[in-house]
Design a protein around this motif. Structure first.
Motif, short mmCIF file in Angstrom:
data_model
loop_
_atom_site.label_atom_id
_atom_site.label_comp_id
_atom_site.label_asym_id
_atom_site.label_seq_id
_atom_site.Cartn_x
_atom_site.Cartn_y
_atom_site.Cartn_z
N SER A 11 53.56 17.72 55.75
CA SER A 11 54.20 19.02 55.84
C SER A 11 53.48 19.94 54.87
O SER A 11 53.58 19.76 53.65
N ALA A 12 52.76 20.90 55.39
CA ALA A 12 51.91 21.75 54.57
C ALA A 12 52.49 23.15 54.44
O ALA A 12 53.13 23.66 55.36
N VAL A 13 52.25 23.76 53.29
CA VAL A 13 52.68 25.14 53.07
C VAL A 13 51.51 26.06 52.77
O VAL A 13 51.69 27.26 52.56
N GLY A 14 50.30 25.51 52.74
CA GLY A 14 49.13 26.33 52.46
C GLY A 14 47.85 25.57 52.70
O GLY A 14 47.86 24.34 52.90
N PRO A 15 46.71 26.28 52.67
CA PRO A 15 45.42 25.67 53.00
C PRO A 15 45.07 24.45 52.16
O PRO A 15 44.39 23.54 52.66
N ASN A 63 54.07 21.33 60.10
CA ASN A 63 54.13 19.87 60.21
C ASN A 63 53.01 19.36 61.11
O ASN A 63 52.93 19.73 62.29
N TYR A 64 52.17 18.50 60.54
CA TYR A 64 50.99 17.99 61.24
C TYR A 64 51.26 16.62 61.83
O TYR A 64 51.72 15.71 61.15
N TYR A 65 50.90 16.47 63.13
CA TYR A 65 51.00 15.19 63.83
C TYR A 65 49.61 14.85 64.40
O TYR A 65 49.05 15.64 65.16
N ARG A 66 49.09 13.68 64.03
CA ARG A 66 47.76 13.27 64.50
C ARG A 66 47.92 12.39 65.73
O ARG A 66 48.73 11.48 65.77
N ILE A 67 47.09 12.67 66.75
CA ILE A 67 47.20 11.99 68.04
C ILE A 67 45.88 11.31 68.37
O ILE A 67 44.84 11.97 68.46
N ASN A 68 45.92 9.99 68.52
CA ASN A 68 44.74 9.20 68.90
C ASN A 68 43.55 9.41 67.97
O ASN A 68 42.41 9.17 68.36
N GLY A 69 43.80 9.90 66.77
CA GLY A 69 42.71 10.13 65.83
C GLY A 69 41.75 11.21 66.27
O GLY A 69 40.63 11.32 65.72
#
Length: 214
Positions: A11-15, A63-69
């Motif tokens: 969960s990111a709030v900035g770069p 919110n970042y979700y990684r899919i299949n790399g």
């Protein structure tokens, strides 16, 4: 799209908190309770990877979700929730605007609108902002299962008219309950992100065809 591996990353709030590397990113924007978490779960065939909530405005980060790399979904805070303070809304707006204008791996934005209702003023502003900056987008009309099939063309026409959408901007009818639009959306995402569709999919009901035939 054959989903082999999915994971919540951060969960990111900035770069400084964005994942490193150059995997393509697809962002999801929409009002609170429009169904972003449900869409993510349906697209990834996971029941609770993205947590749905009865409390609108709960998502306050990217919110970042990684899919299949090979791809990230980036879930934005929902906009238009009145109980969130003005200062919080302004902070979210700045965070989202900075991401949209500066994030190089961003390939596509899915703007979700509720097919049951005309787009809100916030929906119109988001669409106009994305259009102004030339950010590739797909408008996704969620909750298709809540409207009778015979009414789909009318509701889709209202969305196009209210947003001022030209014909070349895709409008996909989607249901997280039935899977309506899933394959069509994956095909568009894969093309925009430059990743292969790992397995052939059955043809999905096409919202564009629904409009044209209506």
């Amino acid at each position: 799209m054959k989903i082999k591996q999915t994971e919540f990353v951060i969960s990111a709030v900035g770069p400084s908190q964005y994942p490193e590397g150059d995997l393509p990113e697809v962002a999801l924007a929409g009002r609170s309770n429009v169904g972003k978490s449900s869409l993510i779960n349906k697209m990834l065939l996971r029941r609770n990877l993205a947590r749905t909530s009865q409390q609108p405005g709960k998502t306050q980060t990217l919110n970042y979700y990684r899919i299949n790399g090979e791809l990230f979904f980036v879930d934005f805070p929902g906009y238009g929730y009145a109980r969130v303070s003005k200062s919080e809304r302004e902070a979210w707006g700045k965070m989202i605007e900075r991401y949209l204008r500066e994030r190089e791996p961003l390939k596509l934005v899915l703007q979700l609108v509720d097919v049951r209702h005309p787009p809100s003023a916030e929906d119109v502003r988001m669409y106009e902002w994305l259009s102004h900056y030339g950010i590739p987008m797909i408008v996704v009309a969620t909750k298709a299962d809540k409207v009778s099939r015979s009414q789909w063309p009318k509701h889709l026409k209202v969305i196009r008219t209210s947003l001022g959408m030209p014909g070349h901007v895709p409008l996909v009818l989607f249901s997280s309950e039935t899977g309506q639009g899933r394959d069509e959306l994956w095909s568009m995402i894969a093309q925009a992100a430059g990743i292969p569709l790992n397995s052939p999919s059955e043809p999905a009901n096409n919202a564009q065809e629904t409009e044209n035939n209506g």
